[in-house]
Write a protein that holds these residues in place. Structure first.
Motif, mmCIF file in Angstrom:
data_model
loop_
_atom_site.group_PDB
_atom_site.id
_atom_site.type_symbol
_atom_site.label_atom_id
_atom_site.label_comp_id
_atom_site.label_asym_id
_atom_site.label_seq_id
_atom_site.Cartn_x
_atom_site.Cartn_y
_atom_site.Cartn_z
ATOM 1 N N PHE A 155 25.415 71.768 117.699
ATOM 2 C CA PHE A 155 24.230 72.512 118.098
ATOM 3 C C PHE A 155 23.238 72.530 116.942
ATOM 4 C CE2 PHE A 155 27.668 73.913 120.717
ATOM 5 C CZ PHE A 155 27.099 74.109 121.959
ATOM 6 N N TYR A 156 21.978 72.259 117.240
ATOM 7 C CA TYR A 156 20.928 72.189 116.223
ATOM 8 C C TYR A 156 19.874 73.249 116.518
ATOM 9 C CZ TYR A 156 23.107 67.762 115.108
ATOM 10 O OH TYR A 156 24.016 66.802 114.742
ATOM 11 N N TYR A 157 19.492 73.981 115.465
ATOM 12 C CA TYR A 157 18.517 75.069 115.590
ATOM 13 C C TYR A 157 17.405 74.870 114.575
ATOM 14 C CZ TYR A 157 22.260 77.425 118.116
ATOM 15 O OH TYR A 157 23.242 77.735 119.010
ATOM 16 N N ALA A 158 16.195 75.255 114.956
ATOM 17 C CA ALA A 158 15.045 75.189 114.047
ATOM 18 C C ALA A 158 14.337 76.542 114.090
ATOM 19 C CB ALA A 158 14.087 74.091 114.475
ATOM 20 N N PHE A 159 14.083 77.090 112.916
ATOM 21 C CA PHE A 159 13.393 78.365 112.780
ATOM 22 C C PHE A 159 12.216 78.167 111.844
ATOM 23 C CE2 PHE A 159 17.888 79.154 113.475
ATOM 24 C CZ PHE A 159 17.856 79.970 114.601
ATOM 25 N N TYR A 160 11.088 78.769 112.184
ATOM 26 C CA TYR A 160 9.874 78.628 111.381
ATOM 27 C C TYR A 160 9.276 80.005 111.126
ATOM 28 C CZ TYR A 160 10.389 73.847 112.934
ATOM 29 O OH TYR A 160 10.897 72.602 113.194
ATOM 30 N N GLU A 161 9.002 80.302 109.868
ATOM 31 C CA GLU A 161 8.407 81.576 109.476
ATOM 32 C C GLU A 161 7.861 81.412 108.063
ATOM 33 O OE1 GLU A 161 7.095 85.225 110.146
ATOM 34 O OE2 GLU A 161 8.481 84.345 111.598
ATOM 35 N N ARG A 162 6.790 82.084 107.778
ATOM 36 C CA ARG A 162 6.199 81.991 106.438
ATOM 37 C C ARG A 162 7.183 82.451 105.369
ATOM 38 N NH1 ARG A 162 0.153 83.531 105.428
ATOM 39 N NH2 ARG A 162 0.156 81.923 107.013
ATOM 40 N N ASP A 163 7.793 83.628 105.561
ATOM 41 C CA ASP A 163 8.782 84.170 104.627
ATOM 42 C C ASP A 163 9.699 85.076 105.438
ATOM 43 O OD1 ASP A 163 10.176 84.884 102.367
ATOM 44 O OD2 ASP A 163 8.629 86.197 101.570
ATOM 45 N N PHE A 164 10.974 84.696 105.573
ATOM 46 C CA PHE A 164 11.886 85.421 106.451
ATOM 47 C C PHE A 164 13.145 85.820 105.700
ATOM 48 C CE2 PHE A 164 15.461 85.653 109.331
ATOM 49 C CZ PHE A 164 14.976 86.467 110.331
ATOM 50 N N THR A 165 13.571 87.065 105.920
ATOM 51 C CA THR A 165 14.869 87.555 105.456
ATOM 52 C C THR A 165 15.459 88.353 106.603
ATOM 53 O OG1 THR A 165 14.140 87.696 103.163
ATOM 54 C CG2 THR A 165 16.081 88.970 103.765
ATOM 55 N N GLY A 166 16.675 88.025 106.995
ATOM 56 C CA GLY A 166 17.326 88.734 108.092
ATOM 57 C C GLY A 166 18.313 87.840 108.799
ATOM 58 N N ALA A 167 18.571 88.155 110.063
ATOM 59 C CA ALA A 167 19.526 87.389 110.867
ATOM 60 C C ALA A 167 18.778 86.574 111.913
ATOM 61 C CB ALA A 167 20.524 88.315 111.543
ATOM 62 N N VAL A 168 19.023 85.286 111.943
ATOM 63 C CA VAL A 168 18.441 84.421 112.974
ATOM 64 C C VAL A 168 19.491 84.232 114.071
ATOM 65 C CG1 VAL A 168 16.803 83.225 111.481
ATOM 66 C CG2 VAL A 168 19.093 82.323 111.705
ATOM 67 N N PRO A 169 19.099 84.286 115.346
ATOM 68 C CA PRO A 169 20.066 84.186 116.437
ATOM 69 C C PRO A 169 20.509 82.747 116.679
ATOM 70 C CG PRO A 169 17.866 84.414 117.319
ATOM 71 C CD PRO A 169 17.742 84.533 115.823
ATOM 72 N N LEU A 170 21.798 82.589 116.890
ATOM 73 C CA LEU A 170 22.347 81.271 117.253
ATOM 74 C C LEU A 170 22.811 81.371 118.703
ATOM 75 C CD1 LEU A 170 24.368 80.406 114.018
ATOM 76 C CD2 LEU A 170 22.032 79.751 114.628
#
Length: 67
Positions: free
Chosen positions: A8-23
């Motif tokens: 499974f491949y995921y892509a997340f985009y954000e200027r500056d992120f700290t936290g939990a990204v959902p899979l």
């Protein structure tokens, strides 16, 4: 999320992120998660894991590989 050959491949985009990204969309079982661009290992998760804790700037591209 994109699935190919059981991975499974995921892509997340954000200027500056700290936290939990959902899979989302993982099948039952355990997965080894890694940032395939920067060769960073994030450990193992399961479909019940609420998210992957991470800090990134710009983008995060991860691969979830069945264990």
């Amino acid at each position: 999320m994109v699935e190919k050959s059981g991975r499974f491949y995921y892509a997340f985009y954000e200027r500056d992120f700290t936290g939990a990204v959902p899979l989302r969309g993982l099948a039952p079982g355990r997965y080894r998660v890694r940032d395939y661009v920067n060769a960073t290992e994030y450990g193992e998760v399961s479909a019940r894991t609420p998210g992957l804790r991470s800090h990134f700037r710009g983008s995060l591209l991860v691969e979830a590989i069945p264990v």
